[in-house]
Design a protein around this motif. Structure first.
Motif, PDB file in Angstrom:
ATOM      1  N   LEU A  27     -12.038  10.765   3.308  1.00  0.00           N
ATOM      2  CA  LEU A  27     -10.729  10.974   3.922  1.00  0.00           C
ATOM      3  C   LEU A  27      -9.662  11.208   2.868  1.00  0.00           C
ATOM      4  N   SER A  28      -8.689  12.023   3.222  1.00  0.00           N
ATOM      5  CA  SER A  28      -7.543  12.248   2.334  1.00  0.00           C
ATOM      6  C   SER A  28      -6.612  11.045   2.400  1.00  0.00           C
ATOM      7  N   ASP A  29      -5.681  10.974   1.486  1.00  0.00           N
ATOM      8  CA  ASP A  29      -4.728   9.865   1.476  1.00  0.00           C
ATOM      9  C   ASP A  29      -3.944   9.774   2.783  1.00  0.00           C
ATOM     10  N   VAL A  30      -3.554  10.909   3.357  1.00  0.00           N
ATOM     11  CA  VAL A  30      -2.780  10.872   4.596  1.00  0.00           C
ATOM     12  C   VAL A  30      -3.659  10.504   5.793  1.00  0.00           C
ATOM     13  N   GLU A  31      -4.944  10.799   5.728  1.00  0.00           N
ATOM     14  CA  GLU A  31      -5.856  10.351   6.778  1.00  0.00           C
ATOM     15  C   GLU A  31      -6.103   8.844   6.660  1.00  0.00           C
ATOM     16  N   ILE A  32      -6.266   8.365   5.437  1.00  0.00           N
ATOM     17  CA  ILE A  32      -6.415   6.934   5.198  1.00  0.00           C
ATOM     18  C   ILE A  32      -5.172   6.196   5.692  1.00  0.00           C
ATOM     19  N   ALA A  33      -4.006   6.761   5.426  1.00  0.00           N
ATOM     20  CA  ALA A  33      -2.757   6.152   5.880  1.00  0.00           C
ATOM     21  C   ALA A  33      -2.748   6.024   7.401  1.00  0.00           C
ATOM     22  N   HIS A 128     -10.003  -8.737  10.665  1.00  0.00           N
ATOM     23  CA  HIS A 128      -9.468  -8.757   9.303  1.00  0.00           C
ATOM     24  C   HIS A 128     -10.581  -8.655   8.268  1.00  0.00           C
ATOM     25  N   GLN A 129     -11.712  -9.285   8.510  1.00  0.00           N
ATOM     26  CA  GLN A 129     -12.838  -9.168   7.572  1.00  0.00           C
ATOM     27  C   GLN A 129     -13.281  -7.714   7.449  1.00  0.00           C
ATOM     28  N   ALA A 130     -13.466  -7.053   8.577  1.00  0.00           N
ATOM     29  CA  ALA A 130     -13.947  -5.673   8.569  1.00  0.00           C
ATOM     30  C   ALA A 130     -12.933  -4.723   7.939  1.00  0.00           C
ATOM     31  N   VAL A 131     -11.679  -4.836   8.354  1.00  0.00           N
ATOM     32  CA  VAL A 131     -10.656  -3.924   7.827  1.00  0.00           C
ATOM     33  C   VAL A 131     -10.399  -4.204   6.344  1.00  0.00           C
ATOM     34  N   ASN A 132     -10.332  -5.474   5.959  1.00  0.00           N
ATOM     35  CA  ASN A 132     -10.121  -5.797   4.539  1.00  0.00           C
ATOM     36  C   ASN A 132     -11.260  -5.266   3.681  1.00  0.00           C
ATOM     37  N   ASN A 133     -12.482  -5.361   4.185  1.00  0.00           N
ATOM     38  CA  ASN A 133     -13.628  -4.820   3.453  1.00  0.00           C
ATOM     39  C   ASN A 133     -13.500  -3.307   3.289  1.00  0.00           C
ATOM     40  N   LEU A 134     -13.143  -2.631   4.352  1.00  0.00           N
ATOM     41  CA  LEU A 134     -12.975  -1.179   4.307  1.00  0.00           C
ATOM     42  C   LEU A 134     -11.867  -0.789   3.329  1.00  0.00           C
ATOM     43  N   VAL A 135     -10.746  -1.482   3.398  1.00  0.00           N
ATOM     44  CA  VAL A 135      -9.619  -1.175   2.514  1.00  0.00           C
ATOM     45  C   VAL A 135     -10.000  -1.421   1.051  1.00  0.00           C
ATOM     46  N   ASN A 142     -10.643   5.203  -3.384  1.00  0.00           N
ATOM     47  CA  ASN A 142     -10.598   6.654  -3.146  1.00  0.00           C
ATOM     48  C   ASN A 142      -9.207   7.216  -2.941  1.00  0.00           C
ATOM     49  N   ILE A 143      -8.191   6.371  -2.929  1.00  0.00           N
ATOM     50  CA  ILE A 143      -6.815   6.863  -2.780  1.00  0.00           C
ATOM     51  C   ILE A 143      -6.377   7.496  -4.094  1.00  0.00           C
ATOM     52  N   GLU A 144      -5.809   8.681  -3.991  1.00  0.00           N
ATOM     53  CA  GLU A 144      -5.429   9.437  -5.183  1.00  0.00           C
ATOM     54  C   GLU A 144      -3.967   9.247  -5.586  1.00  0.00           C
ATOM     55  N   ILE A 145      -3.079   9.073  -4.623  1.00  0.00           N
ATOM     56  CA  ILE A 145      -1.645   8.958  -4.922  1.00  0.00           C
ATOM     57  C   ILE A 145      -1.347   7.510  -5.309  1.00  0.00           C
ATOM     58  N   ALA A 146      -0.817   7.328  -6.516  1.00  0.00           N
ATOM     59  CA  ALA A 146      -0.605   5.983  -7.064  1.00  0.00           C
ATOM     60  C   ALA A 146       0.266   5.111  -6.169  1.00  0.00           C
ATOM     61  N   GLU A 147       1.328   5.665  -5.608  1.00  0.00           N
ATOM     62  CA  GLU A 147       2.212   4.873  -4.750  1.00  0.00           C
ATOM     63  C   GLU A 147       1.519   4.431  -3.466  1.00  0.00           C
ATOM     64  N   LYS A 149      -1.773   3.977  -3.201  1.00  0.00           N
ATOM     65  CA  LYS A 149      -2.740   2.964  -3.627  1.00  0.00           C
ATOM     66  C   LYS A 149      -2.050   1.619  -3.826  1.00  0.00           C
ATOM     67  N   ALA A 150      -0.870   1.626  -4.443  1.00  0.00           N
ATOM     68  CA  ALA A 150      -0.130   0.380  -4.678  1.00  0.00           C
ATOM     69  C   ALA A 150       0.246  -0.292  -3.358  1.00  0.00           C
ATOM     70  N   LEU A 151       0.638   0.493  -2.355  1.00  0.00           N
ATOM     71  CA  LEU A 151       0.987  -0.067  -1.051  1.00  0.00           C
ATOM     72  C   LEU A 151      -0.244  -0.698  -0.401  1.00  0.00           C
ATOM     73  N   PHE A 152      -1.392  -0.046  -0.521  1.00  0.00           N
ATOM     74  CA  PHE A 152      -2.613  -0.606   0.050  1.00  0.00           C
ATOM     75  C   PHE A 152      -3.027  -1.878  -0.679  1.00  0.00           C
ATOM     76  N   GLU A 153      -2.864  -1.912  -1.983  1.00  0.00           N
ATOM     77  CA  GLU A 153      -3.202  -3.123  -2.744  1.00  0.00           C
ATOM     78  C   GLU A 153      -2.286  -4.278  -2.343  1.00  0.00           C
ATOM     79  N   GLN A 154      -1.010  -3.984  -2.165  1.00  0.00           N
ATOM     80  CA  GLN A 154      -0.043  -4.994  -1.730  1.00  0.00           C
ATOM     81  C   GLN A 154      -0.376  -5.476  -0.313  1.00  0.00           C
ATOM     82  N   GLY A 155      -0.683  -4.544   0.572  1.00  0.00           N
ATOM     83  CA  GLY A 155      -1.040  -4.897   1.941  1.00  0.00           C
ATOM     84  C   GLY A 155      -2.312  -5.726   2.009  1.00  0.00           C
ATOM     85  N   LEU A 156      -3.274  -5.409   1.144  1.00  0.00           N
ATOM     86  CA  LEU A 156      -4.535  -6.149   1.157  1.00  0.00           C
ATOM     87  C   LEU A 156      -4.324  -7.626   0.838  1.00  0.00           C
ATOM     88  N   VAL A 157      -3.396  -7.924  -0.047  1.00  0.00           N
ATOM     89  CA  VAL A 157      -3.090  -9.323  -0.364  1.00  0.00           C
ATOM     90  C   VAL A 157      -2.599 -10.045   0.896  1.00  0.00           C
TER      91      VAL A 157
END
Length: 175
Positions: A27-33, A128-135, A142-147, A149-157
């Protein structure tokens, strides 16, 4: 009944995430979003249902946290997409999440009292287990845009903390 329901809810989400893991990596970054936005909105819907059906103060507290946190992350995601001049794109995985989410809402809606509370808590933990694992294991690598990726890393916490709270709620309700 509740264990059967939880198994069905978990099975649907697990099939969606595991069966599509290889495709999800494409998936592209916008599809992942869009998948993340869909997952957040589903959890918000589950939480609103919990507020309407449950009389348990702990379930209400958890549901209100889900609404607050998932809405905040969605607002951040939409603001970032606007800043990037991009728009989230619907895809096979966001469609599957919506389809499975409707089935889960239908099943949860048929329950009442402690049976609802336990099923809601078990669904939240599994979700949450399933989605956190996927994220963590598919999206972030696989996210290419740094910003993005940073939002996903922050959200994962935040969502790992939700997973821990859901686990405690499951244990408390199953005593």
């Amino acid at each position: 009944m509740k264990k059967i329901f939880a198994g069905i809810a978990v099975a649907g989400l697990m099939v969606a995430t595991h069966a599509f893991a290889n495709d999800a990596a494409e998936l592209s970054d916008v599809e992942i979003a869009h998948v993340a936005y869909t997952a957040d909105n589903l959890d918000i819907r589950y939480a609103h249902l919990a507020l309407a059906k449950s009389s348990n103060p702990e379930v209400h507290k958890f549901a209100n946290t889900m609404i607050r946190d998932h809405e905040a992350v969605n607002e951040q995601a939409l603001a970032l997409l606007a800043k990037l001049g991009a728009q989230a794109e619907d895809n096979f995985l966001s469609q599957k999440l919506n389809e499975d989410g409707e089935a889960i809402i239908k099943k949860l809606s048929a329950l009442d009292g402690a049976e609802f509370d336990e099923a809601y808590a078990e669904n939240e933990l599994a979700y949450h287990q399933a989605v956190n694992n996927l994220v963590a294991n598919v999206f972030i690598p696989n996210i290419e845009i740094a910003e993005v990726k940073a939002l996903f890393e922050q959200g994962l916490v935040i969502f790992k903390a939700h997973e821990g709270h859901a686990e405690m709620m499951v244990k408390a309700l199953n005593k």
